[in-house]
Design an enzyme around this catalytic site. Structure first.
Site, PDB file in Angstrom:
ATOM      1  N   ASP A 162      -5.719  -1.223 -14.182  1.00 19.20           N
ATOM      2  CA  ASP A 162      -4.347  -0.742 -13.937  1.00 19.20           C
ATOM      3  C   ASP A 162      -3.925   0.266 -15.001  1.00 19.20           C
ATOM      4  O   ASP A 162      -3.324   1.298 -14.696  1.00 19.20           O
ATOM      5  CB  ASP A 162      -3.339  -1.890 -13.811  1.00 19.20           C
ATOM      6  CG  ASP A 162      -3.599  -3.024 -14.781  1.00 19.20           C
ATOM      7  OD1 ASP A 162      -4.748  -3.177 -15.216  1.00 19.20           O
ATOM      8  OD2 ASP A 162      -2.662  -3.757 -15.118  1.00 19.20           O
ATOM      9  N   TYR A 175     -17.161  -5.789  -1.402  1.00 19.55           N
ATOM     10  CA  TYR A 175     -17.715  -4.966  -0.326  1.00 19.55           C
ATOM     11  C   TYR A 175     -19.076  -5.467   0.146  1.00 19.55           C
ATOM     12  O   TYR A 175     -19.678  -4.873   1.030  1.00 19.55           O
ATOM     13  CB  TYR A 175     -17.888  -3.512  -0.800  1.00 19.55           C
ATOM     14  CG  TYR A 175     -16.607  -2.727  -0.810  1.00 19.55           C
ATOM     15  CD1 TYR A 175     -15.443  -3.286  -1.330  1.00 19.55           C
ATOM     16  CD2 TYR A 175     -16.553  -1.440  -0.317  1.00 19.55           C
ATOM     17  CE1 TYR A 175     -14.262  -2.570  -1.355  1.00 19.55           C
ATOM     18  CE2 TYR A 175     -15.380  -0.715  -0.336  1.00 19.55           C
ATOM     19  CZ  TYR A 175     -14.236  -1.285  -0.854  1.00 19.55           C
ATOM     20  OH  TYR A 175     -13.074  -0.565  -0.874  1.00 19.55           O
ATOM     21  N   LYS A 200     -11.228  -5.158 -14.394  1.00 19.04           N
ATOM     22  CA  LYS A 200     -10.021  -5.990 -14.423  1.00 19.04           C
ATOM     23  C   LYS A 200     -10.452  -7.348 -14.995  1.00 19.04           C
ATOM     24  O   LYS A 200     -10.189  -8.412 -14.429  1.00 19.04           O
ATOM     25  CB  LYS A 200      -9.490  -6.078 -12.975  1.00 19.04           C
ATOM     26  CG  LYS A 200      -8.137  -6.642 -12.821  1.00 19.04           C
ATOM     27  CD  LYS A 200      -7.026  -5.703 -13.201  1.00 19.04           C
ATOM     28  CE  LYS A 200      -5.727  -6.478 -13.192  1.00 19.04           C
ATOM     29  NZ  LYS A 200      -4.716  -6.043 -14.096  1.00 19.04           N
ATOM     30  N   ASP A 218     -13.682   2.736  -5.446  1.00 22.64           N
ATOM     31  CA  ASP A 218     -13.151   3.274  -4.190  1.00 22.64           C
ATOM     32  C   ASP A 218     -11.753   3.842  -4.425  1.00 22.64           C
ATOM     33  O   ASP A 218     -11.444   4.990  -4.078  1.00 22.64           O
ATOM     34  CB  ASP A 218     -13.107   2.134  -3.154  1.00 22.64           C
ATOM     35  CG  ASP A 218     -12.998   2.657  -1.735  1.00 22.64           C
ATOM     36  OD1 ASP A 218     -12.869   3.869  -1.559  1.00 22.64           O
ATOM     37  OD2 ASP A 218     -13.037   1.839  -0.799  1.00 22.64           O
TER      38      ASP A 218
END
Ligand code: NAD
Length: 402
Positions: A266, A149, A216, A290
């Site tokens: 995940d 971002y 992640k 987000d």
């Protein structure tokens, strides 16, 4: 006499009559602000019997900024938020074209508001898609300035993208298809640590039990994996007397300690649904944050009423905001639900240490929802409910503060 909120090295110093700037916002902004400010003023009056009162100072941005000051985001708006430290805002239209990405993103950048704070919990009576929404009582700390971002992107086919692709091939031997758009994902030690520090401090102050680093890092080792590692490093260096790690905790958290753990993003989505009671405070990067913010808000049926704040805990600057957009199709019709802005105000009162006013607001909202006299977004989903306008819903909240 109205005075400024002062940030000292020891914390926030809030006078009894603080000046708090507000941006009304575009679209439904004016009507939800009109409703929210009545709720805020009433809660303060009731909680402190006239001893405290907020002096609201209107500042301009968005369409009203353009109308009144000829600018979408006037510099004096940014300096007022800096000067008065704490502000609140409604949603802003993102001007189409003209080179400005988003007023919200620009404001966050200019004020270096590095934490996006999103508490999520279920309010009884709100229909939720899961069996046990009440198990959700979480607080998300989303990093606000880094990650994909950060705005470092080059368009497919552009000269700059071609140059970067060729440079990466020459220097690192990376083969990137020439028709690719390219984006960078910067994750820094300072940026990660200040976010995770804020989450840990919050957990200490609010007597929370777990801080989970969501990443992640199994795939993106030097960005998301580094975030995780910096998190553990920080916890060991700066919070060693209050934290405990999974191996030491062995299934139970010792009294007075906060468990610091981490989950791959995940798997975290699965855990949010199947073991929500094992999640408490979440510290994560921009993109994960987000997704998680909206997924969790949806889990409790509250995407339209989720509150939020953007904060720089180091300098004490904080801007609380409704998390939804300007809802142009219902603007001016008295249909909008003012709850997101009102609960963002509750968050603001907690930040100011005005917990009694915050508690009254929450009590009022809870009772107003339970009364089933609600705005059309809830009316559509709640059986045997009665439709009320934005202003009438605010009246319900006020009448239910006891
Ligand atoms: P939106 O949140 O405005 O609307 C999405 C849907 O939710 C619409 O159906 C809308 O009617 C409904 N909705 C939103 N808020 C509601 C409320 N308080 N009560 C009842 N219903 C509500 O999102 P969008 O349509 O994608 O965006 C519209 C504009 O808002 C765009 O210009 C966008 O850039 C801007 N925006 C601003 C912010 C912000 O300032 N924080 C956030 C998101 C979008």
């Amino acid at each position: 006499m109205a005075e400024k909120i002062i940030i000292t090295p020891d914390g926030i110093n809030v006078p009894d009559n603080p000046v708090i700037p507000f941006i009304e916002g575009d679209g439904i902004g004016p009507e939800i602000w009109e409703a929210a400010v009545r709720v805020f003023d009433h809660a303060v009056k009731k909680a402190y019997a006239g001893k405290r009162k907020i002096e609201w100072l209107e500042i301009y941005a968005g369409e009203k900024g353009f109308k009144v000051k000829n600018e979408w985001l006037p510099e004096e708006t940014v300096s007022a938020l800096k000067e008065y430290s704490v502000g609140i805002k409604g949603p802003l239209t993102t001007p189409v074209g003209g080179g400005m990405r988003s007023l919200n993103v620009t404001l966050r950048k200019k004020l270096d508001l590095y934490v996006c704070l999103r508490p999520v919990k279920h309010y009884p009576g709100i229909p939720a898609p899961v069996v046990n929404p009440d198990a959700v009582d979480m607080v998300i700390f989303r990093e606000n300035t880094e990650d994909v971002y950060a705005g470092l992107e080059l368009q497919s086919g552009s000269k700059e993208a071609a140059e970067l692709i060729s440079h990466l091939k020459d220097t690192l031997g990376w083969e990137i298809p020439s028709d690719s758009g390219v984006g960078l994902k910067p994750i820094g030690e300072r940026g990660s640590k200040r976010l995770i520090r804020a989450a840990l401090n919050y957990a200490v102050e609010h007597k929370r039990k777990i801080v989970t680093l969501v990443h992640k890092g199994n795939i993106m080792k030097f960005t998301e994996g580094a975030f995780r590692n910096w998190g553990y490093e920080l916890a060991k260096e700066e919070f060693k007397d209050v934290v405990v790690f999974e191996r030491e905790a062995d299934g139970s958290i010792p009294e007075g300690r906060i468990l610091v753990d981490d989950v791959i993003a995940d798997a975290f989505f699965e855990k949010m649904l199947t073991r929500p009671h094992e999640i408490d405070v979440i510290a994560t990067m921009n993109l994960n944050g987000d997704y998680i913010s909206d997924a969790l808000a949806a889990q409790v049926g509250g995407i339209g009423i989720a509150p939020g704040g953007n904060l720089n805990y180091t300098e004490g600057t904080a801007v609380f905001e409704a998390t939804h957009g300007t809802a142009p199709t219902i603007a001016g019709l008295g249909k909008a639900n003012p709850s997101s802005l009102i609960l963002s105000g509750k968050l603001m009162f907690e930040y100011l240490g005005w917990n009694e006013a915050a508690a009254l607001i929450e009590e009022g909202i809870k009772a107003a929802i339970m009364s089933k006299k609600v705005t059309f977004d809830f009316y559509r989903m709640m059986k045997e409910s009665e439709l009320v306008s934005t202003g009438e819903f605010a009246d319900q909240i006020i009448n239910n503060m006891n």
